[in-house]
Design an enzyme around this catalytic site. Structure first.
Site, PDB file in Angstrom:
ATOM      1  N   LYS A 151      -4.133  -6.681  87.604  1.00 24.68           N
ATOM      2  CA  LYS A 151      -4.177  -7.615  86.483  1.00 24.68           C
ATOM      3  C   LYS A 151      -2.810  -7.805  85.844  1.00 24.68           C
ATOM      4  O   LYS A 151      -2.475  -8.900  85.404  1.00 24.68           O
ATOM      5  CB  LYS A 151      -5.163  -7.134  85.407  1.00 24.68           C
ATOM      6  CG  LYS A 151      -6.620  -7.377  85.751  1.00 24.68           C
ATOM      7  CD  LYS A 151      -7.487  -7.138  84.530  1.00 24.68           C
ATOM      8  CE  LYS A 151      -8.963  -7.265  84.856  1.00 24.68           C
ATOM      9  NZ  LYS A 151      -9.811  -6.843  83.735  1.00 24.68           N
TER      10      LYS A 151
ATOM     11  N   LYS B 273     -15.588  -9.844  97.670  1.00 24.47           N
ATOM     12  CA  LYS B 273     -16.773  -9.733  96.816  1.00 24.47           C
ATOM     13  C   LYS B 273     -16.851 -10.926  95.872  1.00 24.47           C
ATOM     14  O   LYS B 273     -15.830 -11.372  95.338  1.00 24.47           O
ATOM     15  CB  LYS B 273     -16.667  -8.433  96.009  1.00 24.47           C
ATOM     16  CG  LYS B 273     -17.915  -8.092  95.215  1.00 24.47           C
ATOM     17  CD  LYS B 273     -17.782  -6.717  94.562  1.00 24.47           C
ATOM     18  CE  LYS B 273     -18.881  -6.556  93.505  1.00 24.47           C
ATOM     19  NZ  LYS B 273     -18.754  -5.301  92.763  1.00 24.47           N
TER      20      LYS B 273
ATOM     21  N   LYS C 240     -16.554 -13.222  89.209  1.00 25.02           N
ATOM     22  CA  LYS C 240     -16.668 -14.146  88.077  1.00 25.02           C
ATOM     23  C   LYS C 240     -15.368 -14.847  87.791  1.00 25.02           C
ATOM     24  O   LYS C 240     -15.339 -15.902  87.190  1.00 25.02           O
ATOM     25  CB  LYS C 240     -17.051 -13.350  86.809  1.00 25.02           C
ATOM     26  CG  LYS C 240     -18.510 -13.028  86.701  1.00 25.02           C
ATOM     27  CD  LYS C 240     -18.879 -12.670  85.265  1.00 25.02           C
ATOM     28  CE  LYS C 240     -18.211 -11.359  84.827  1.00 25.02           C
ATOM     29  NZ  LYS C 240     -18.377 -11.088  83.408  1.00 25.02           N
TER      30      LYS C 240
END
Ligand code: TRP
Length: 328
Positions: free
Chosen positions: A112, A193, A196
């Site tokens: 991140k 995967k 969102k």
């Protein structure tokens, strides 16, 4: 006493069928076997900038979707993290026993922080706050996906370090992830995967997608160069479509094989799309009913916070006492 289960969801992005099949569906199934707490972690969401109006509406959307999915708010406490003050408070107390090196090693922090121009301190502290969420309720079971396994391990390390410095205080959360369901992959890229936060219009089927959009996304899903389902040589994209179908239908493996063996991919996709639509339409109908009454949702969230606050307050008080802070 029933053991306590806690999980958290960030109110960002759109909840999708991967969240539903991988997590929510299982929570719904097991919620009555435990004392369950579902936390909407708005303090985690702001570790990267969120437009305030969007965040405000996402929090209610997530709450509405949980209830529409079958979380029973009479039994399971649904809590917005920032409304229970102990989360932020315990997070600071735990920060003071957490070596910086442990946090800099976290793979999610590394990923991140690479995407940010300036790295907010909150991004580094993120897993300490998550440890606080878990430890404040002395939760024994924390059902999360394997992408959160490292954070869960860190919560245990922090608990252990605190216990050894100040005496036994925290229950150790279990490391095993026994309640995790299907791992749904991206429709556009079955090696990743379903996420969102991923961009890409064809990546995920959101729980609130219109039936037409759901069909279009599934019809465009990545498969492979074979024409039809061959259970001896299943490509990742086809495995993903089959597991989505199986997740919603609950069919056994043998029934799946008897039904889908030799089926052309176009027909497979049509059947997967109809299965998904037939489950999401009633869910969306319930969602519209729930959110048509804002006072109802506000009441659920207030009541959830009221129910868990005494537990949180007691833990914070105990931790302060152990650390020698002033607790009149
Ligand atoms: N970090 C988790 C995620 O992104 C969300 C989360 C925050 C959480 N606090 C938690 C999950 C406590 C389980 C328990 O998915």
């Amino acid at each position: 006493m029933k053991s306590r289960v806690l999980s958290g969801v960030q109110p960002t992005g759109n909840l999708h069928i991967g969240n539903y099949l991988g997590a929510i569906k299982n929570w719904v199934r097991i919620q009555h076997d435990y004392e369950s707490i579902f936390c909407i972690v708005d303090l985690h969401a702001i570790t990267v900038y969120q437009p305030p109006e969007e965040l405000r509406s996402k929090i209610l959307e997530i709450a509405g979707l949980f209830i529409a999915s079958g979380i029973d708010p009479k039994h399971s406490a649904m809590v917005v993290q920032s409304t229970v003050h102990g989360h932020a408070e315990l997070s600071w107390l735990l920060t003071c026993v957490t070596p910086i090196g442990w946090l800099e090693r976290m793979t999610q922090y590394k990923a991140k922080s690479q995407a940010q121009e300036t790295i907010g301190d909150g991004l580094l502290q993120y897993p300490v706050l998550m440890a606080a969420d878990i430890l404040i309720y002395q939760a024994g079971i924390v059902p999360v996906g394997d992408d959160q396994a490292q954070h869960l391990e860190l919560a245990r390390d922090i608990a252990q370090r605190f216990n050894s410095l100040y005496g036994d205080t925290f229950v150790m959360p279990a490391t095993s992830l026994p309640l995790v369901g299907a791992r749904v992959m991206g429709l556009d890229d079955p090696t990743k995967k379903m996420s969102k936060s991923a961009a890409g219009a064809g990546h995920a089927v959101a729980l609130l997608d219109e039936p037409g959009v759901i069909r279009k996304k599934i019809m465009r899903a990545t498969t492979d160069s074979q024409p039809a389902v061959d259970f001896a040589h299943l490509g990742e994209g086809v495995v993903n479509l089959l597991s989505i179908f199986q997740g919603f239908s609950g069919w056994s493996q043998s029934r799946m094989e008897a039904h889908f063996a030799g089926m052309r991919y176009g027909d497979l996709k049509k059947q997967v799309a109809e299965m998904v639509v037939s489950h999401l339409e009633p869910l969306q109908q319930r969602y519209r009913e729930i959110t048509s009454d804002p006072a109802y949702l506000a009441g659920v969230l207030r009541e959830g916070a009221e129910r868990v606050s005494p537990i949180a307050d007691a833990t914070v008080r105990l931790v302060k006492q152990r650390m020698g802070l002033y607790t009149p």
